[in-house]
Write a protein that holds these residues in place. Structure first.
Motif, PDB file in Angstrom:
ATOM      1  N   MET A  86     -12.302   2.969   6.064  1.00  0.00           N
ATOM      2  CA  MET A  86     -11.097   2.203   6.391  1.00  0.00           C
ATOM      3  C   MET A  86     -10.401   1.742   5.108  1.00  0.00           C
ATOM      4  O   MET A  86     -10.655   0.648   4.608  1.00  0.00           O
ATOM      5  N   SER A 102       0.826  -1.211   0.000  1.00  0.00           N
ATOM      6  CA  SER A 102       0.000   0.000   0.000  1.00  0.00           C
ATOM      7  C   SER A 102       0.859   1.259   0.000  1.00  0.00           C
ATOM      8  O   SER A 102       1.759   1.417   0.822  1.00  0.00           O
ATOM      9  N   SER A 103       0.526   2.176  -0.932  1.00  0.00           N
ATOM     10  CA  SER A 103       1.236   3.460  -1.012  1.00  0.00           C
ATOM     11  C   SER A 103       0.545   4.526  -0.165  1.00  0.00           C
ATOM     12  O   SER A 103       1.115   5.590   0.082  1.00  0.00           O
ATOM     13  N   GLY A 104      -0.720   4.277   0.196  1.00  0.00           N
ATOM     14  CA  GLY A 104      -1.511   5.278   0.910  1.00  0.00           C
ATOM     15  C   GLY A 104      -2.321   6.187  -0.008  1.00  0.00           C
ATOM     16  O   GLY A 104      -3.162   6.950   0.466  1.00  0.00           O
ATOM     17  N   LYS A 146     -17.876  -9.274   3.805  1.00  0.00           N
ATOM     18  CA  LYS A 146     -17.326  -8.285   4.760  1.00  0.00           C
ATOM     19  C   LYS A 146     -18.394  -7.287   5.166  1.00  0.00           C
ATOM     20  O   LYS A 146     -18.513  -6.910   6.330  1.00  0.00           O
ATOM     21  N   ASP A 172      -0.516   0.593  -4.873  1.00  0.00           N
ATOM     22  CA  ASP A 172       0.613   1.350  -5.407  1.00  0.00           C
ATOM     23  C   ASP A 172       0.458   1.780  -6.861  1.00  0.00           C
ATOM     24  O   ASP A 172       1.427   1.753  -7.632  1.00  0.00           O
ATOM     25  N   LYS A 212      -7.336   7.902  -8.575  1.00  0.00           N
ATOM     26  CA  LYS A 212      -7.823   7.682  -7.208  1.00  0.00           C
ATOM     27  C   LYS A 212      -8.514   8.934  -6.678  1.00  0.00           C
ATOM     28  O   LYS A 212      -9.446   8.842  -5.868  1.00  0.00           O
ATOM     29  N   LEU A 239     -11.667  -2.781  11.585  1.00  0.00           N
ATOM     30  CA  LEU A 239     -13.004  -2.640  10.973  1.00  0.00           C
ATOM     31  C   LEU A 239     -14.025  -3.486  11.732  1.00  0.00           C
ATOM     32  O   LEU A 239     -15.128  -3.024  12.030  1.00  0.00           O
ATOM     33  N   ASN A 262     -11.878  -3.655  -4.495  1.00  0.00           N
ATOM     34  CA  ASN A 262     -10.948  -3.527  -5.634  1.00  0.00           C
ATOM     35  C   ASN A 262     -10.168  -4.814  -5.845  1.00  0.00           C
ATOM     36  O   ASN A 262      -9.937  -5.592  -4.914  1.00  0.00           O
ATOM     37  N   ALA A 288      -7.019   1.650   4.855  1.00  0.00           N
ATOM     38  CA  ALA A 288      -5.665   1.145   5.162  1.00  0.00           C
ATOM     39  C   ALA A 288      -5.545  -0.339   4.841  1.00  0.00           C
ATOM     40  O   ALA A 288      -6.514  -1.087   4.955  1.00  0.00           O
ATOM     41  N   MET A 307      -4.878   5.874  -2.051  1.00  0.00           N
ATOM     42  CA  MET A 307      -6.348   5.823  -2.017  1.00  0.00           C
ATOM     43  C   MET A 307      -6.874   6.544  -0.773  1.00  0.00           C
ATOM     44  O   MET A 307      -7.781   7.364  -0.864  1.00  0.00           O
TER      45      MET A 307
HETATM   46  O1  PMT Z   1      -2.641   2.521  -0.658  1.00  0.00           O
HETATM   47  P1  PMT Z   1      -2.770   2.343  -2.163  1.00  0.00           P
HETATM   48  O2  PMT Z   1      -1.471   1.983  -2.825  1.00  0.00           O
HETATM   49  O3  PMT Z   1      -3.461   3.544  -2.809  1.00  0.00           O
HETATM   50  O4  PMT Z   1      -3.719   1.087  -2.437  1.00  0.00           O
HETATM   51  C1  PMT Z   1      -5.076   1.160  -2.119  1.00  0.00           C
HETATM   52  C2  PMT Z   1      -5.559  -0.132  -1.416  1.00  0.00           C
HETATM   53  C3  PMT Z   1      -5.461  -1.309  -2.388  1.00  0.00           C
HETATM   54  C4  PMT Z   1      -4.692  -0.392  -0.165  1.00  0.00           C
HETATM   55  C5  PMT Z   1      -7.041   0.152  -0.991  1.00  0.00           C
HETATM   56  O5  PMT Z   1      -7.809   0.441  -2.132  1.00  0.00           O
HETATM   57  C6  PMT Z   1      -7.629  -1.040  -0.269  1.00  0.00           C
HETATM   58  O6  PMT Z   1      -8.137  -1.994  -0.848  1.00  0.00           O
HETATM   59  N1  PMT Z   1      -7.544  -0.999   1.103  1.00  0.00           N
HETATM   60  C7  PMT Z   1      -7.904  -2.156   1.970  1.00  0.00           C
HETATM   61  C8  PMT Z   1      -6.780  -3.132   1.973  1.00  0.00           C
HETATM   62  C9  PMT Z   1      -7.040  -4.349   2.832  1.00  0.00           C
HETATM   63  O7  PMT Z   1      -6.273  -4.624   3.711  1.00  0.00           O
HETATM   64  O8  PMT Z   1      -8.130  -5.026   2.536  1.00  0.00           O
HETATM   65  P2  PMT Z   1      -8.647  -6.352   3.306  1.00  0.00           P
HETATM   66  O9  PMT Z   1      -9.642  -6.964   2.374  1.00  0.00           O
HETATM   67  O10 PMT Z   1      -7.497  -7.196   3.755  1.00  0.00           O
HETATM   68  O11 PMT Z   1      -9.338  -5.761   4.589  1.00  0.00           O
HETATM   69  C10 PMT Z   1     -10.713  -5.455   4.645  1.00  0.00           C
HETATM   70  C11 PMT Z   1     -10.997  -4.253   5.486  1.00  0.00           C
HETATM   71  O12 PMT Z   1     -10.645  -4.512   6.840  1.00  0.00           O
HETATM   72  C12 PMT Z   1     -10.267  -2.978   5.076  1.00  0.00           C
HETATM   73  O13 PMT Z   1     -11.154  -1.904   5.212  1.00  0.00           O
HETATM   74  C13 PMT Z   1      -9.111  -2.894   6.085  1.00  0.00           C
HETATM   75  O14 PMT Z   1      -8.738  -1.548   6.324  1.00  0.00           O
HETATM   76  C14 PMT Z   1      -9.762  -3.522   7.315  1.00  0.00           C
HETATM   77  N2  PMT Z   1      -8.859  -4.208   8.255  1.00  0.00           N
HETATM   78  C15 PMT Z   1      -8.108  -5.278   7.861  1.00  0.00           C
HETATM   79  C16 PMT Z   1      -7.313  -5.954   8.788  1.00  0.00           C
HETATM   80  C17 PMT Z   1      -7.302  -5.506  10.126  1.00  0.00           C
HETATM   81  N3  PMT Z   1      -6.537  -6.103  11.032  1.00  0.00           N
HETATM   82  N4  PMT Z   1      -8.044  -4.445  10.480  1.00  0.00           N
HETATM   83  C18 PMT Z   1      -8.826  -3.803   9.585  1.00  0.00           C
HETATM   84  O15 PMT Z   1      -9.526  -2.842   9.924  1.00  0.00           O
END
Ligand code: PMT
Length: 211
Positions: A85, A24-26, A150, A172, A194, A120, A162, A87, A28
Motif C-alpha cells: 500500500m 503524491s506523484s505515484g 502502524k 514527488d 525509486k 490498510l 519515509n 498510495a 513510488m
Molecule cells: O507518490 P510519490 O510522489 O512517489 O511519493 C511516495 C510516497 C511518499 C507517497 C510513498 O513513499 C508513501 O509514503 N506512501 C504512503 C503515504 C501515506 O499516506 O502514508 P500514511 O502514513 O498517511 O499512511 C500509512 C499507510 O496507510 C499507507 O500504506 C497508506 O497507503 C495507508 N492508508 C492511509 C489512509 C487510508 N485511509 N487508508 C490507507 O490504506
C-alpha cells in the motif's frame, strides 16, 4: 506470485471545481509495480490520478477517491499473495459534496471533514487478507516509531518508512531513502532512485512468510 499495489494520491471532491488531495506523484507505487512485473509476477496496480505511464504488462485500475480505492482493493484481493500500500490516501474528506460550485461568501469558511475508510487497517480485520501485507508510513518526525506502531496496529509484515519533511525524497521526487521496519528488526536502504528502492522492497516481499 500475485501482487496488488496501490499508488498515487486520492482526490476528495468538494464541489464540481474543487477537491482535497496531496503531493503524491505515484512514482513510488508505479516503480513497485514495474519491479514486480519485471521479476515475472502478476501485478494489479490500483492508482489515484497521476501523470505517469502504466508499466507494461501491469493490470491497471484508476480510482479517484479513498472510497473508490477501498472498493477496488476489496474486489481485487481474492488470489493476491502480496499487497503493498504505497498510495497516499486522503485521511479526511468533505462531509458534504455541493452539486453547485461553492460561492465566495465572507472572509472565512469552515469546512467539515470526516474520516475516509482505512484501507490498510481493513486488510486483515475486514477483508480477511492472509497474504504478505506491506504498508508505508509517511512521517515528518519519529519516523521509525510511528512506522512500528502502524506495523503492529495494522498487522503488517513490513512497513516502509519515509521522511516526507525532506524535499529530496518522499513525495514527488525521483529518489527515496527508507527504513524497512519488520517485527524483529529494521533495515535501511540508502538514498537511491525509486526504481532501485522498489527492487529491494519486491525482493523482501517475495521472501517474507506472512503468518
Ligand atoms: O507518490 P510519490 O510522489 O512517489 O511519493 C511516495 C510516497 C511518499 C507517497 C510513498 O513513499 C508513501 O509514503 N506512501 C504512503 C503515504 C501515506 O499516506 O502514508 P500514511 O502514513 O498517511 O499512511 C500509512 C499507510 O496507510 C499507507 O500504506 C497508506 O497507503 C495507508 N492508508 C492511509 C489512509 C487510508 N485511509 N487508508 C490507507 O490504506
Amino acid at each position: 506470485m500475485k501482487f496488488l499495489i496501490t499508488a498515487g494520491p486520492t482526490r476528495e471532491p468538494l464541489d464540481p471545481a474543487r477537491y482535497l488531495t496531496n503531493r503524491s506523484s505515484g512514482r513510488m507505487g508505479y516503480a513497485l509495480a514495474g519491479a514486480a512485473r519485471h521479476d515475472g509476477h502478476d501485478v494489479v496496480l490500483i492508482s489515484g490520478p497521476t501523470a505517469l505511464d502504466v508499466p507494461p504488462g501491469v493490470d491497471f485500475i484508476h480510482v479517484e477517491t479513498a472510497q473508490e480505492m477501498y472498493d477496488a482493493v476489496r474486489d481485487m484481493l481474492p488470489g493476491v499473495d502480496v499487497a503493498i500500500m504505497a498510495a497516499a490516501v486522503a485521511d479526511y474528506r468533505p462531509v458534504a459534496y455541493s452539486e453547485r460550485k461553492i460561492k465566495k461568501d465572507g472572509d472565512r469558511m469552515v469546512l467539515e471533514l470526516e474520516r475516509t475508510p482505512d484501507i490498510l487497517g481493513s486488510m486483515r480485520s475486514v477483508f480477511g487478507f492472509t497474504g504478505t501485507l506491506i504498508g508505508f508510513a509517511a512521517e515528518t518526525n519519529d519516523v521509525e516509531d510511528y512506522a512500528r506502531g502502524k506495523l503492529e496496529r495494522k498487522q503488517c509484515n513490513m512497513v516502509v518508512a519515509n521522511d516526507v519533511s525532506r524535499s529530496d525524497i518522499g513525495f514527488d521526487s525521483r529518489e527515496n531513502e527508507v527504513a524497512l521496519v519488520f517485527p524483529d528488526r529494521v533495515e535501511y536502504l540508502e538514498k537511491d532512485t525509486k526504481e532501485h528502492i522498489a527492487m529491494h522492497i519486491i525482493e523482501h516481499a517475495t521472501i517474507i512468510r506472512p503468518q
